[in-house]
Design a protein around this motif. Structure first.
Motif, PDB file in Angstrom:
ATOM      1  N   ILE A   1      15.546  -5.109  10.184  1.00  0.00           N
ATOM      2  CA  ILE A   1      15.661  -4.220   9.040  1.00  0.00           C
ATOM      3  C   ILE A   1      17.023  -3.546   9.088  1.00  0.00           C
ATOM      4  O   ILE A   1      17.562  -3.282  10.168  1.00  0.00           O
ATOM      5  CB  ILE A   1      14.513  -3.191   8.945  1.00  0.00           C
ATOM      6  N   CYS A   2      17.582  -3.318   7.939  1.00  0.00           N
ATOM      7  CA  CYS A   2      18.912  -2.725   7.860  1.00  0.00           C
ATOM      8  C   CYS A   2      18.867  -1.567   6.880  1.00  0.00           C
ATOM      9  O   CYS A   2      18.614  -1.742   5.687  1.00  0.00           O
ATOM     10  CB  CYS A   2      19.926  -3.778   7.408  1.00  0.00           C
ATOM     11  N   VAL A   3      19.072  -0.362   7.417  1.00  0.00           N
ATOM     12  CA  VAL A   3      19.004   0.851   6.607  1.00  0.00           C
ATOM     13  C   VAL A   3      20.422   1.229   6.198  1.00  0.00           C
ATOM     14  O   VAL A   3      21.276   1.487   7.051  1.00  0.00           O
ATOM     15  CB  VAL A   3      18.351   1.993   7.413  1.00  0.00           C
ATOM     16  N   THR A   4      20.661   1.254   4.920  1.00  0.00           N
ATOM     17  CA  THR A   4      22.014   1.546   4.423  1.00  0.00           C
ATOM     18  C   THR A   4      22.135   3.014   4.003  1.00  0.00           C
ATOM     19  O   THR A   4      21.130   3.713   3.834  1.00  0.00           O
ATOM     20  CB  THR A   4      22.322   0.661   3.205  1.00  0.00           C
ATOM     21  N   GLN A   5      23.359   3.448   3.830  1.00  0.00           N
ATOM     22  CA  GLN A   5      23.593   4.812   3.337  1.00  0.00           C
ATOM     23  C   GLN A   5      22.926   4.993   1.973  1.00  0.00           C
ATOM     24  O   GLN A   5      22.424   6.075   1.665  1.00  0.00           O
ATOM     25  CB  GLN A   5      25.105   5.080   3.244  1.00  0.00           C
ATOM     26  N   ASP A   6      22.912   3.933   1.186  1.00  0.00           N
ATOM     27  CA  ASP A   6      22.255   4.004  -0.121  1.00  0.00           C
ATOM     28  C   ASP A   6      20.756   4.289   0.020  1.00  0.00           C
ATOM     29  O   ASP A   6      20.185   5.077  -0.741  1.00  0.00           O
ATOM     30  CB  ASP A   6      22.486   2.679  -0.877  1.00  0.00           C
ATOM     31  N   MET A   7      20.125   3.670   1.020  1.00  0.00           N
ATOM     32  CA  MET A   7      18.697   3.933   1.250  1.00  0.00           C
ATOM     33  C   MET A   7      18.465   5.387   1.667  1.00  0.00           C
ATOM     34  O   MET A   7      17.506   6.015   1.240  1.00  0.00           O
ATOM     35  CB  MET A   7      18.154   3.009   2.336  1.00  0.00           C
ATOM     36  N   PHE A   8      19.338   5.897   2.540  1.00  0.00           N
ATOM     37  CA  PHE A   8      19.216   7.311   2.925  1.00  0.00           C
ATOM     38  C   PHE A   8      19.248   8.189   1.676  1.00  0.00           C
ATOM     39  O   PHE A   8      18.434   9.099   1.517  1.00  0.00           O
ATOM     40  CB  PHE A   8      20.368   7.726   3.858  1.00  0.00           C
ATOM     41  N   ARG A   9      20.190   7.885   0.785  1.00  0.00           N
ATOM     42  CA  ARG A   9      20.320   8.676  -0.442  1.00  0.00           C
ATOM     43  C   ARG A   9      19.063   8.563  -1.295  1.00  0.00           C
ATOM     44  O   ARG A   9      18.521   9.572  -1.746  1.00  0.00           O
ATOM     45  CB  ARG A   9      21.531   8.191  -1.261  1.00  0.00           C
ATOM     46  N   ARG A  10      18.592   7.328  -1.472  1.00  0.00           N
ATOM     47  CA  ARG A  10      17.423   7.136  -2.349  1.00  0.00           C
ATOM     48  C   ARG A  10      16.171   7.814  -1.786  1.00  0.00           C
ATOM     49  O   ARG A  10      15.319   8.294  -2.531  1.00  0.00           O
ATOM     50  CB  ARG A  10      17.152   5.644  -2.558  1.00  0.00           C
TER      51      ARG A  10
ATOM     52  N   LEU B   1      11.401   1.820   2.170  1.00  0.00           N
ATOM     53  CA  LEU B   1      12.599   1.036   1.845  1.00  0.00           C
ATOM     54  C   LEU B   1      12.978   0.125   3.016  1.00  0.00           C
ATOM     55  O   LEU B   1      13.387  -1.024   2.830  1.00  0.00           O
ATOM     56  CB  LEU B   1      13.774   1.974   1.515  1.00  0.00           C
ATOM     57  N   ALA B   2      12.826   0.640   4.228  1.00  0.00           N
ATOM     58  CA  ALA B   2      13.172  -0.152   5.411  1.00  0.00           C
ATOM     59  C   ALA B   2      12.270  -1.375   5.526  1.00  0.00           C
ATOM     60  O   ALA B   2      12.739  -2.486   5.797  1.00  0.00           O
ATOM     61  CB  ALA B   2      13.064   0.712   6.667  1.00  0.00           C
ATOM     62  N   LEU B   3      10.973  -1.186   5.296  1.00  0.00           N
ATOM     63  CA  LEU B   3      10.042  -2.311   5.383  1.00  0.00           C
ATOM     64  C   LEU B   3      10.350  -3.352   4.306  1.00  0.00           C
ATOM     65  O   LEU B   3      10.247  -4.558   4.539  1.00  0.00           O
ATOM     66  CB  LEU B   3       8.592  -1.821   5.249  1.00  0.00           C
ATOM     67  N   GLU B   4      10.757  -2.866   3.128  1.00  0.00           N
ATOM     68  CA  GLU B   4      11.143  -3.816   2.072  1.00  0.00           C
ATOM     69  C   GLU B   4      12.353  -4.648   2.489  1.00  0.00           C
ATOM     70  O   GLU B   4      12.516  -5.785   2.064  1.00  0.00           O
ATOM     71  CB  GLU B   4      11.495  -3.063   0.777  1.00  0.00           C
ATOM     72  N   SER B   5      13.213  -4.054   3.314  1.00  0.00           N
ATOM     73  CA  SER B   5      14.452  -4.751   3.710  1.00  0.00           C
ATOM     74  C   SER B   5      14.227  -5.719   4.872  1.00  0.00           C
ATOM     75  O   SER B   5      15.162  -6.392   5.315  1.00  0.00           O
ATOM     76  CB  SER B   5      15.519  -3.722   4.114  1.00  0.00           C
ATOM     77  N   MET B   6      12.995  -5.792   5.389  1.00  0.00           N
ATOM     78  CA  MET B   6      12.775  -6.604   6.589  1.00  0.00           C
ATOM     79  C   MET B   6      12.965  -8.096   6.297  1.00  0.00           C
ATOM     80  O   MET B   6      12.405  -8.624   5.347  1.00  0.00           O
ATOM     81  CB  MET B   6      11.382  -6.361   7.172  1.00  0.00           C
ATOM     82  N   ARG B   7      13.772  -8.744   7.132  1.00  0.00           N
ATOM     83  CA  ARG B   7      14.011 -10.181   6.993  1.00  0.00           C
ATOM     84  C   ARG B   7      13.708 -10.849   8.335  1.00  0.00           C
ATOM     85  O   ARG B   7      13.854 -10.224   9.389  1.00  0.00           O
ATOM     86  CB  ARG B   7      15.472 -10.446   6.619  1.00  0.00           C
ATOM     87  N   PHE B   8      13.319 -12.134   8.249  1.00  0.00           N
ATOM     88  CA  PHE B   8      12.932 -12.861   9.461  1.00  0.00           C
ATOM     89  C   PHE B   8      13.919 -13.994   9.738  1.00  0.00           C
ATOM     90  O   PHE B   8      14.415 -14.630   8.808  1.00  0.00           O
ATOM     91  CB  PHE B   8      11.511 -13.410   9.307  1.00  0.00           C
ATOM     92  N   TYR B   9      14.169 -14.247  11.021  1.00  0.00           N
ATOM     93  CA  TYR B   9      15.101 -15.287  11.445  1.00  0.00           C
ATOM     94  C   TYR B   9      14.498 -16.073  12.613  1.00  0.00           C
ATOM     95  O   TYR B   9      13.610 -15.575  13.304  1.00  0.00           O
ATOM     96  CB  TYR B   9      16.434 -14.662  11.892  1.00  0.00           C
TER      97      TYR B   9
ATOM     98  N   ALA C   1       0.838  -1.206   0.000  1.00  0.00           N
ATOM     99  CA  ALA C   1       0.000   0.000   0.000  1.00  0.00           C
ATOM    100  C   ALA C   1       0.869   1.251   0.000  1.00  0.00           C
ATOM    101  O   ALA C   1       0.614   2.207  -0.745  1.00  0.00           O
ATOM    102  CB  ALA C   1      -0.925  -0.006   1.211  1.00  0.00           C
ATOM    103  N   LEU C   2       1.923   1.239   0.826  1.00  0.00           N
ATOM    104  CA  LEU C   2       2.808   2.404   0.886  1.00  0.00           C
ATOM    105  C   LEU C   2       3.520   2.615  -0.452  1.00  0.00           C
ATOM    106  O   LEU C   2       3.720   3.741  -0.885  1.00  0.00           O
ATOM    107  CB  LEU C   2       3.828   2.248   2.015  1.00  0.00           C
ATOM    108  N   GLU C   3       3.880   1.503  -1.102  1.00  0.00           N
ATOM    109  CA  GLU C   3       4.504   1.622  -2.429  1.00  0.00           C
ATOM    110  C   GLU C   3       3.557   2.265  -3.428  1.00  0.00           C
ATOM    111  O   GLU C   3       3.988   2.927  -4.369  1.00  0.00           O
ATOM    112  CB  GLU C   3       4.899   0.236  -2.957  1.00  0.00           C
TER     113      GLU C   3
END
Lengths: 321, 321
Positions: B220-229, B204-212, A205-207
């Protein structure tokens, strides 16, 4: 006839068999208020039944733990948090037309369909009114009653975030916490837990969020394809409604969802003086100043365009004012 | 030496020139607590200065309205909501080593670096402690002081949603509302408004969410690239910290952000009896039971693996219990 909380207490105290009715599609406030009141009346030796035309969602089942309802011929029929007779649900509307003795409600839009109406439009929730009512009736607020009421108080204010939240809301919340309401778990269930399917739907939805009118309007559109991809369905869509309006600068937030027939339901949330119900009324819907809804006819871009036209008219009128 | 709030009040009352230090990367609690205390001390005729090694984010600037700080040689240096000297920030850490006379804090992990420490680990925020302290000192809680404190109370509890929220939290929130805190606008700014860049970063952060670990951990892992985008930066990352833990079934939620030097800061949030501070302590960090943080060394996968190892240990211990 309008009556106050003291008169309401007297009316309840003078009846021995009381039926409490909740609105259809029941929420935390109608159920929390009715079950808390039922428990209080039972303390006073009354026969009480809580009824609703729809099934009780499982998150609310804790409110009914330990409550056993007998069948009886009610002496007093009370609608709790029900602004309009038709909100009782299709079956119940006909059954109870002209038969509601008392309505306890906080909606300014109450249709005054009951013989006696205890109405406090400035109360953030019906649960706040029931808290005060139980005090007047000298009911002991048990932890269970406190939890039922806290659910109403918190869910109807978006956990103290909506503009209906008052000093009294905070004070009553504090009292209920002190009296043993299970505040943490209630808030976790209703505000801090997302199913994995909801989390996936939210991401899609956010996308889909798009901005219009110099970013004063944000719109998300949830399609049947998105429901499929997220493994989700319409039952999880309500929580999305607040997201578009949260973006800074957005005055009108719109959440649309595609129905199975290819048409769309739209939920419109506004900030400040922009009237969501005016937007939706022109499309055959309705609601409140800050939150309203309507049905739109597909295909998708046609539906979006018809809504955006009314959004623009409302934004233009607001800016000219 | 540990002292209580009454002794803390005496210490403050016996000094005329007081420097209040906030932690770096300042938040609503360190700033709200320090500015509220500053205003109270000024009522008592003290010279006071609030200082922080980082700039004050604009959302907090209202706390400083009308405050004018003179330069003076402090008689008393007080750290507020600062669990560790190094949290003062690089420049200040060296400058104030061995020089902090008093620390007022609520972090169980406090390093006891100050000469006197007023520590209440059960307090949800430092602001709750300052509210009580101002009461002891007979300070008049003005609407401005109430707003500063309400910001601390609400932001450190995720608007009453975190497990640190107690009956006292609700009671103090109600008192502050009654005393004129601008509760609605504070909550809108800190919880119900997203900048467009934050909204993009969140996506972008929600897209990066992974489960273990059978979905018991979400990361979630926010990279410098995500900040830029997203057009965003580190100043907007704090609000992401709560998202992973919200997913149903997740016991440990982790939000990592890449620093400019290629290393990572991790924020760990847990449910129930899983100890976030135990996880972070083993990696050189610290915090509370339900919320803690640490620094991890890159590259990314190395950083993730080192954290997951400790998360797994904690989950295993919890499940065996």
């Amino acid at each position: 006839m309008r009556i106050d909380l003291h008169e309401t207490a007297m009316l309840l105290e003078n009846s021995d068999k009381i039926l409490l009715l909740c609105h259809a599609h029941p929420d935390g406030d109608t159920l929390g208020s009715a079950t808390a009141l039922a428990r209080g009346l039972m303390q006073k030796g009354k026969k009480v039944k809580v009824d609703c035309s729809d099934a009780i969602p499982k998150d609310f089942s804790f409110m009914f733990e330990g409550l056993e309802f007998e069948e009886f011929e009610p002496e007093l029929i009370v609608a709790v948090d029900v602004a309009d007779l038709k909100l009782l649900g299709k079956d119940y509307e006909g059954k109870y037309t002209g038969k509601i003795d008392l309505c306890i409600d906080h909606h300014g839009s109450n249709m005054l369909y009951a013989e006696k109406v205890c109405l406090e439009p400035d109360s953030a929730s019906a649960a706040e009114m029931i808290y005060l009512l139980l005090g007047i009736m000298n009911v002991e607020i048990t932890p269970k009653i406190a939890s039922c009421l806290f659910t109403g108080v918190s869910t109807d204010t978006g956990c103290f975030r909506f503009s209906n939240t008052t000093v009294r809301t905070f004070e009553i919340a504090a009292r209920l916490a002190k009296l043993g309401a299970d505040t943490y778990n209630i808030i976790q269930v209703f505000f801090e837990t997302k199913t994995k399917t909801y989390a996936a739907l939210e991401r899609l939805a956010l996308e889909s969020m798009r901005f219009y009118f110099s970013d004063k309007c944000a719109l998300i559109c949830v399609t049947q394809d998105m429901f499929r991809r997220a493994g989700s369905d319409e039952s999880e869509v309500d929580r999305l409604a607040n997201l578009p309006r949260q973006v800074e600068g957005v005055l009108v937030g719109v959440t649309m969802r595609e129905l199975k027939d290819g048409n769309f339901k739209a939920s419109v949330r506004t900030h400040g003086d922009i009237d969501a119900s005016a937007i939706c009324k022109r499309l055959g819907g309705g609601g409140h100043m800050g939150a309203a809804g309507c049905t739109l006819y597909g295909p998708k871009q046609t539906a979006i365009n018809s809504l955006l036209k009314e959004v623009q008219a409302e934004i233009d009128a607001y800016i000219i004012d």
